[in-house]
Design an enzyme around this catalytic site. Structure first.
Site, PDB file in Angstrom:
ATOM      1  N   GLY A  83       0.858  -1.176   0.000  1.00 12.76           N
ATOM      2  CA  GLY A  83       0.000   0.000   0.000  1.00 12.76           C
ATOM      3  C   GLY A  83       0.901   1.234   0.000  1.00 12.76           C
ATOM      4  O   GLY A  83       1.849   1.321   0.788  1.00 12.76           O
ATOM      5  N   ALA A  84       0.590   2.178  -0.894  1.00 16.40           N
ATOM      6  CA  ALA A  84       1.529   3.276  -1.153  1.00 16.40           C
ATOM      7  C   ALA A  84       1.958   4.050   0.110  1.00 16.40           C
ATOM      8  O   ALA A  84       3.166   4.183   0.369  1.00 16.40           O
ATOM      9  CB  ALA A  84       0.928   4.212  -2.202  1.00 16.40           C
ATOM     10  N   ARG A 133      10.359  -1.193  -4.591  1.00 14.12           N
ATOM     11  CA  ARG A 133       9.145  -1.288  -5.427  1.00 14.12           C
ATOM     12  C   ARG A 133       9.037  -0.005  -6.260  1.00 14.12           C
ATOM     13  O   ARG A 133       9.209   1.089  -5.728  1.00 14.12           O
ATOM     14  CB  ARG A 133       7.890  -1.484  -4.565  1.00 14.12           C
ATOM     15  CG  ARG A 133       7.832  -2.867  -3.925  1.00 14.12           C
ATOM     16  CD  ARG A 133       6.455  -3.176  -3.360  1.00 14.12           C
ATOM     17  NE  ARG A 133       5.478  -3.414  -4.405  1.00 14.12           N
ATOM     18  CZ  ARG A 133       4.170  -3.513  -4.162  1.00 14.12           C
ATOM     19  NH1 ARG A 133       3.696  -3.364  -2.946  1.00 14.12           N
ATOM     20  NH2 ARG A 133       3.321  -3.749  -5.151  1.00 14.12           N
ATOM     21  N   GLN A 152      -5.454  -8.977  -2.557  1.00 12.03           N
ATOM     22  CA  GLN A 152      -5.491  -8.036  -1.431  1.00 12.03           C
ATOM     23  C   GLN A 152      -6.925  -7.684  -1.030  1.00 12.03           C
ATOM     24  O   GLN A 152      -7.180  -7.324   0.117  1.00 12.03           O
ATOM     25  CB  GLN A 152      -4.745  -6.733  -1.788  1.00 12.03           C
ATOM     26  CG  GLN A 152      -3.251  -6.888  -1.921  1.00 12.03           C
ATOM     27  CD  GLN A 152      -2.831  -7.103  -3.355  1.00 12.03           C
ATOM     28  OE1 GLN A 152      -3.533  -7.746  -4.138  1.00 12.03           O
ATOM     29  NE2 GLN A 152      -1.677  -6.595  -3.726  1.00 12.03           N
ATOM     30  N   ASP A 195      -1.622   4.441  -6.236  1.00  9.59           N
ATOM     31  CA  ASP A 195      -0.208   4.390  -5.864  1.00  9.59           C
ATOM     32  C   ASP A 195       0.558   5.573  -6.402  1.00  9.59           C
ATOM     33  O   ASP A 195       1.610   5.938  -5.882  1.00  9.59           O
ATOM     34  CB  ASP A 195       0.420   3.083  -6.353  1.00  9.59           C
ATOM     35  CG  ASP A 195      -0.174   1.939  -5.573  1.00  9.59           C
ATOM     36  OD1 ASP A 195      -1.305   1.522  -5.907  1.00  9.59           O
ATOM     37  OD2 ASP A 195       0.451   1.500  -4.604  1.00  9.59           O
ATOM     38  N   ASN A 235      -3.352   2.534 -10.198  1.00 12.71           N
ATOM     39  CA  ASN A 235      -3.724   1.696  -9.046  1.00 12.71           C
ATOM     40  C   ASN A 235      -3.608   0.228  -9.463  1.00 12.71           C
ATOM     41  O   ASN A 235      -3.281  -0.097 -10.606  1.00 12.71           O
ATOM     42  CB  ASN A 235      -5.136   2.053  -8.576  1.00 12.71           C
ATOM     43  CG  ASN A 235      -5.465   1.451  -7.230  1.00 12.71           C
ATOM     44  OD1 ASN A 235      -4.680   1.540  -6.295  1.00 12.71           O
ATOM     45  ND2 ASN A 235      -6.612   0.791  -7.118  1.00 12.71           N
ATOM     46  N   LYS A 236      -3.897  -0.643  -8.531  1.00 14.93           N
ATOM     47  CA  LYS A 236      -3.766  -2.085  -8.747  1.00 14.93           C
ATOM     48  C   LYS A 236      -4.404  -2.530 -10.063  1.00 14.93           C
ATOM     49  O   LYS A 236      -5.462  -2.045 -10.452  1.00 14.93           O
ATOM     50  CB  LYS A 236      -4.424  -2.802  -7.565  1.00 14.93           C
ATOM     51  CG  LYS A 236      -4.374  -4.294  -7.559  1.00 14.93           C
ATOM     52  CD  LYS A 236      -2.973  -4.858  -7.621  1.00 14.93           C
ATOM     53  CE  LYS A 236      -2.047  -4.275  -6.586  1.00 14.93           C
ATOM     54  NZ  LYS A 236      -0.636  -4.499  -6.837  1.00 14.93           N
TER      55      LYS A 236
END
Ligand code: MRU
Length: 353
Positions: A54-55, A87, A199, A240, A250-251
Site C-alpha cells: 500500500g503506497a 518497489r 489483497q 499508488d 492503481n492495482k
C-alpha cells in the site's frame, strides 16, 4: 483501526523496546502476526515481499528503514538507493525518502541525524493517519448524498486494499466508508478479490470484517455486471501514483472498473493523499512481478496450514503486471485531505504543496 477491540497502526515505533513493529500482511487474514524491523535489510525485505504494502505504508516503512540504516551506521545514500529500488510504482516511497533526506542533510552530528530520521519517520506516520482521516471527512459527503437520494444501503465497490492496512491508519478509499458508518449511514462494500495477490479477498475483507462493516467479496470480473444492474452506487479506489494531470495508477484491474463505471454512469473516485501525487512527471513506472503469483495461489489448507498450490499447467507462462493507469477522463474526482478536486492539471494545481 481496531483489531478485536485493540487499536493498531500498521507500523509503529515501540518506545519501550526501541524497535519498529509492523503487522505481517502476508499472513492475513489467517494469522495476525506482529514483526520487528531491526535493520535496513529488514525494512527492504518487508517492502519487497509485501509484508507491508500500500503506497502510504511503503513510504512510512522506507522512512523507518533510513532510521534503522543510520542506527547501523550504514552510508545514508546507499540505504536511500536500496530502499528506493524495493518497489517502483508507489510514488510515496520516493516522497518519504526525500523528506527524510531533507531533514538530515543539514545535520553533521551522527546522533542528531539518527534522532532526526526517527522523528521524521514518526511525523510521516502521524500525518498520514491524520490525512486519511481528513480524506474520510471529505469523501463521506459523496456517500451521504447518495444515501439521502435512495432507500437502503449505499453500495460501494472497491478494488485491492485501500483501507488502513495500505496506510498507517484509517485508509484512503475506505476512510469515507468508515466515516459513513460512524455517522450512521447504511453502507455495503463490494470487495473485488484482486488477483493475483488477492489483497481485496484477504486484506480488505478482513479489515471490514474486523470493523463489522457489511461487505461481499466478488470475483474481479463481477463489477461490470453489478454496475449494469444498478447494484453499485459509487466506486472508491486508492492510487499508488496519481500524476499532476489526474491520471490514476492503481492495482491492475482498476482501469476496467473505471471503464464499466463510465459506461454505466456510476461515479468513480480515487482517494489520494497529496503524498501519492507525482507533481513532476506524467510517466508512471509499472511494476511487473513474479509470474508465480499468477500460476499459484496461497491459502489455508485442510490441515489449517498456510499453503501454496499450482493453478496452471506446468508448461504455461504467465505475465504479471501489478498496476494499470486509469486516465483522468474516467475519474469523477480525486478525494484528498484538502477536499475533492476534478482530475485535471488546473484543479490539482490548487493543492500543489
Ligand atoms: O501492490 P499493493 O498491495 O502495494 O497495491 C496497493 C494498492 O494498489 C492500493 O490500492 C494503493 O496503494 C492505494 S491505497 C493507499
Amino acid at each position: 483501526m481496531l483489531v478485536d477491540g485493540k487499536h493498531f497502526r500498521t507500523i509503529w515505533f515501540d518506545e519501550q523496546d526501541q524497535v519498529v513493529r509492523i503487522i505481517d500482511q502476508t499472513r492475513l487474514p489467517h494469522h495476525f502476526k506482529i514483526l520487528e524491523l531491526n535493520t535496513l535489510e529488514d525494512s527492504c525485505f518487508a517492502i519487497r515481499t509485501m509484508q507491508v504494502r500500500g503506497a502510504p505504508l511503503i513510504g512510512a516503512t522506507a522512512a523507518f528503514g533510513l532510521y534503522l540504516a543510520l542506527k547501523e551506521d550504514l552510508p545514508f545514500e546507499e540505504a536511500f538507493n536500496q530502499l528506493l529500488a524495493t518497489r517502483p510504482t508507489a510514488v510515496n516511497l520516493r516522497w518519504a525518502l526525500d523528506r527524510v533526506a531533507a531533514a538530515v542533510e543539514p545535520l553533521q552530528d551522527h546522533s542528531q541525524r539518527v534522532a532526526s530520521t526517527l522523528e521524521t519517520a514518526q511525523a510521516i506516520c502521524d500525518e498520514d493517519a491524520s490525512n486519511c482521516t481528513d480524506i474520510g471527512r471529505h469523501g463521506v459527503s459523496l456517500i451521504r448524498d447518495i444515501a439521502q437520494a435512495k432507500k437502503g444501503p449505499v453500495h460501494v465497490l472497491t478494488h485491492c486494499n485501500a483501507g488502513w492496512l495500505a496506510t498507517v491508519d484509517r485508509g484512503t478509499a475506505m476512510a469515507p466508508v468508515y466515516e459513513a458508518v460512524e455517522n450512521g449511514i447504511d453502507v455495503h462494500v463490494w470487495v473485488d478479490e484482486t488477483r493475483p495477490r488477492n489483497q481485496g479477498a484477504s486484506l480488505t475483507a478482513w479489515e471490514l470484517y474486523k470493523q463489522g462493516i457489511p461487505h461481499t467479496v466478488i470475483a474481479d470480473n463481477t463489477g461490470g455486471h453489478l454496475m449494469q444492474n444498478r447494484m453499485v452506487d459509487i466506486c472508491l479506489v486508492g492510487s499508488d501514483r496519481t500524476t499532476f494531470r489526474g491520471n490514476v495508477c492503481n492495482k491492475i484491474g482498476t482501469y476496467l472498473k473505471a471503464l464499466a463505471a463510465h459506461d454505466n454512469g456510476v461515479p468513480f473516485y480515487a482517494a489520494v493523499p497529496l503524498s501519492s501525487i507525482d507533481w513532476t512527471s506524467d510517466e508512471i513506472p509499472i511494476e511487473t512481478r513474479d509470474p508465480e503469483e499468477i500460476t499459484h495461489i496461497h491459502g489455508l489448507n485442510t490441515q489449517g496450514m498456510l499453503d501454496r498450490v499450482r493453478l496452471t499447467p506446468e508448461g504455461s507462462t504467465a505475465y504479471n503486471v501489478a498496476f494499470d493507469i486509469t486516465p483522468a477522463r474516467l475519474v469523477s474526482g480525486i478525494i484528498t485531505e484538502k477536499g475533492i478536486f476534478q482530475a485535471n492539471e488546473d484543479n490539482l494545481a490548487k493543492i500543489k504543496p
